[in-house]
Design a protein around this motif. Structure first.
Motif, PDB file in Angstrom:
ATOM      1  N   GLU A   1     -25.493 -40.647   1.245  1.00  0.00           N
ATOM      2  CA  GLU A   1     -26.893 -41.536   1.961  1.00  0.00           C
ATOM      3  C   GLU A   1     -27.484 -41.957   1.484  1.00  0.00           C
ATOM      4  O   GLU A   1     -27.522 -42.276  -0.086  1.00  0.00           O
ATOM      5  N   LEU A   2     -27.706 -43.379   1.785  1.00  0.00           N
ATOM      6  CA  LEU A   2     -29.345 -44.017   1.045  1.00  0.00           C
ATOM      7  C   LEU A   2     -30.211 -43.534   1.641  1.00  0.00           C
ATOM      8  O   LEU A   2     -30.910 -43.088   3.387  1.00  0.00           O
TER       9      LEU A   2
ATOM     10  N   THR B   1     -28.295 -39.996  -2.374  1.00  0.00           N
ATOM     11  CA  THR B   1     -29.743 -41.097  -3.063  1.00  0.00           C
ATOM     12  C   THR B   1     -30.752 -41.746  -2.648  1.00  0.00           C
ATOM     13  O   THR B   1     -30.855 -41.659  -1.337  1.00  0.00           O
ATOM     14  N   ASP B   2     -31.606 -41.834  -2.999  1.00  0.00           N
ATOM     15  CA  ASP B   2     -33.164 -41.785  -3.172  1.00  0.00           C
ATOM     16  C   ASP B   2     -33.530 -43.049  -3.350  1.00  0.00           C
ATOM     17  O   ASP B   2     -33.295 -42.769  -5.040  1.00  0.00           O
TER      18      ASP B   2
ATOM     19  N   HIS C   1     -31.478 -44.874  -6.100  1.00  0.00           N
ATOM     20  CA  HIS C   1     -31.347 -46.379  -5.916  1.00  0.00           C
ATOM     21  C   HIS C   1     -31.973 -47.024  -4.887  1.00  0.00           C
ATOM     22  O   HIS C   1     -32.909 -46.571  -4.792  1.00  0.00           O
TER      23      HIS C   1
ATOM     24  N   TRP D   1     -32.571 -49.770  -3.545  1.00  0.00           N
ATOM     25  CA  TRP D   1     -32.428 -51.004  -1.920  1.00  0.00           C
ATOM     26  C   TRP D   1     -31.788 -52.175  -2.300  1.00  0.00           C
ATOM     27  O   TRP D   1     -33.248 -52.291  -2.612  1.00  0.00           O
TER      28      TRP D   1
ATOM     29  N   THR E   1     -25.037 -48.660  -9.157  1.00  0.00           N
ATOM     30  CA  THR E   1     -23.841 -49.421  -8.264  1.00  0.00           C
ATOM     31  C   THR E   1     -22.725 -49.674  -9.056  1.00  0.00           C
ATOM     32  O   THR E   1     -22.285 -49.167  -7.857  1.00  0.00           O
TER      33      THR E   1
ATOM     34  N   VAL F   1     -21.680 -44.631   5.045  1.00  0.00           N
ATOM     35  CA  VAL F   1     -22.515 -44.478   4.539  1.00  0.00           C
ATOM     36  C   VAL F   1     -23.637 -44.131   5.856  1.00  0.00           C
ATOM     37  O   VAL F   1     -24.066 -44.254   7.301  1.00  0.00           O
TER      38      VAL F   1
ATOM     39  N   VAL G   1     -28.043 -43.695   6.945  1.00  0.00           N
ATOM     40  CA  VAL G   1     -28.829 -44.163   6.712  1.00  0.00           C
ATOM     41  C   VAL G   1     -30.135 -43.780   7.360  1.00  0.00           C
ATOM     42  O   VAL G   1     -30.047 -43.708   8.698  1.00  0.00           O
TER      43      VAL G   1
ATOM     44  N   CYS H   1     -35.083 -45.061   7.928  1.00  0.00           N
ATOM     45  CA  CYS H   1     -35.000 -46.313   6.598  1.00  0.00           C
ATOM     46  C   CYS H   1     -35.252 -47.368   7.573  1.00  0.00           C
ATOM     47  O   CYS H   1     -35.581 -48.772   6.597  1.00  0.00           O
TER      48      CYS H   1
ATOM     49  N   LEU I   1     -31.329 -53.306   2.034  1.00  0.00           N
ATOM     50  CA  LEU I   1     -30.742 -52.720   2.894  1.00  0.00           C
ATOM     51  C   LEU I   1     -29.075 -52.685   3.636  1.00  0.00           C
ATOM     52  O   LEU I   1     -28.408 -51.885   3.482  1.00  0.00           O
TER      53      LEU I   1
ATOM     54  N   SER J   1     -27.325 -53.480   0.224  1.00  0.00           N
ATOM     55  CA  SER J   1     -26.317 -51.883  -0.210  1.00  0.00           C
ATOM     56  C   SER J   1     -26.059 -51.549   0.614  1.00  0.00           C
ATOM     57  O   SER J   1     -25.050 -50.331  -0.094  1.00  0.00           O
TER      58      SER J   1
END
Length: 305
Positions: free
Chosen positions: A116-117, A139-140, A176, A178, A186, A196, A198, A201, A211, A214
């Motif tokens: 997860e981003l 991740t954030d 992380h 982006w 990474t 993944v 998102v 965002c 983004l 990434s």
């Protein structure tokens, strides 16, 4: 059932006038939908009829202006929707999605690696870990305020007793930013993930290219499932369609080696409609009800931009 029906505030009684007003909007304006939930003083309980116990979601308490600008100290409706999709797809619930072009099973994460981003509260990732994903990484932005809250939510909820399977996938939490692809994190995780996530965002147009980069970096070239590796992107229209629609622009995606597989809109009551780039002047209260759902994949080789 309404998208927001599974969550409730936990914590001290509401005392501030603006809090009373916010909690009463649904009564004053019956068509109004709250799209951000919780605060540092009020955690959230997420009660699914398919989980043994409610999940308890803490919210970050941003003490720096830079942290407040991230807006990761709320649970947003996009996370609620993707968590619902992951749950339905993985445990086999009936759910109509994608205007009839998809089955709920298309959101099955069983045995898949998930990242997860911009996770915020990471509800979709928690759901994936409780329901049988092979590996989950959250991740954030590398802010200790945000990452500490994420780790707290993982510790509180990633337990076998919260899973209908009585097992839970180990979860890793890391920072992380982006587009920054030269860090130890990474390097270690390039091309590792089948899915993944998102959620909400897309409100910063200046970050769309980062983004994209990434997503492309972390996404597998192939997947063991019947579908190719995918990014599931869900976002609300509360900041306006003009700010977020550029994320799905084909040329911009192609520059990162990505393309849209499916794209549609869904409201908080499960009503769906086709995606359009411009709906003219949209009423603020009405557009808050709607989210865009996108399924991205690696761009087919030989397709020209």
């Amino acid at each position: 059932m309404a998208l927001t029906s599974r969550i409730s505030l936990q914590g001290p009684p509401t005392s501030e006038p603006e809090d009373f007003l916010s909690s009463s909007l649904g009564v004053i304006f019956p068509d109004d939908v709250t799209n951000q939930h919780g605060d540092a003083d009020h955690s959230l309980a997420y009660a699914s009829p398919h989980l043994p116990r409610p999940l308890h979601i803490a919210l970050a308490d941003p003490d720096q202006e830079s942290d407040r600008k991230l807006f990761s100290h709320y649970l947003w409706n996009a996370s609620l929707l993707l968590a619902e999709f992951v749950e339905a797809g993985t445990i086999g619930l009936p759910l109509a999605v994608g205007r009839g072009e998809l089955q709920a099973s298309d959101f099955d994460v069983s045995g898949l690696t998930c990242l997860e981003l911009g996770a915020g509260t990471a509800l979709p990732s928690l759901m994936a870990a409780l329901l049988g994903a092979a590996d989950v990484v959250i991740t954030d932005y590398p802010s200790e305020t945000v990452l500490t809250t994420l780790r707290k939510n993982v510790t509180a909820n990633a337990k076998p007793e919260n899973s209908p399977r009585q097992t839970v996938t180990p979860i890793a939490v890391d920072g992380h930013s982006w587009g920054e692809l030269d860090t130890p994190f990474t390097t270690a995780h390039r091309g590792r993930f089948d899915r993944v996530f998102v959620c909400d965002c897309l409100w910063m147009p200046w970050q769309h290219a980062n983004l994209h980069r990434s997503i492309s970096w972390f996404l597998k070239s192939s997947s063991p499932s019947s579908n190719s590796a995918q990014a599931w992107v869900v976002a609300g229209f509360h900041t306006g369609r003009a700010k977020m629609r550029g994320f799905f622009e084909p040329t911009a995606l192609a520059e990162a080696g990505l393309e849209v597989e499916r794209l549609w809109e869904r409201d908080c009551d499960g009503v769906e409609r086709e995606w359009v780039w411009d709906r003219g002047q949209e009423d603020v209260s009405e557009r808050k009800r709607w989210l865009v759902v996108g399924v991205l994949r690696r761009r087919a080789e030989g397709v020209e931009g």
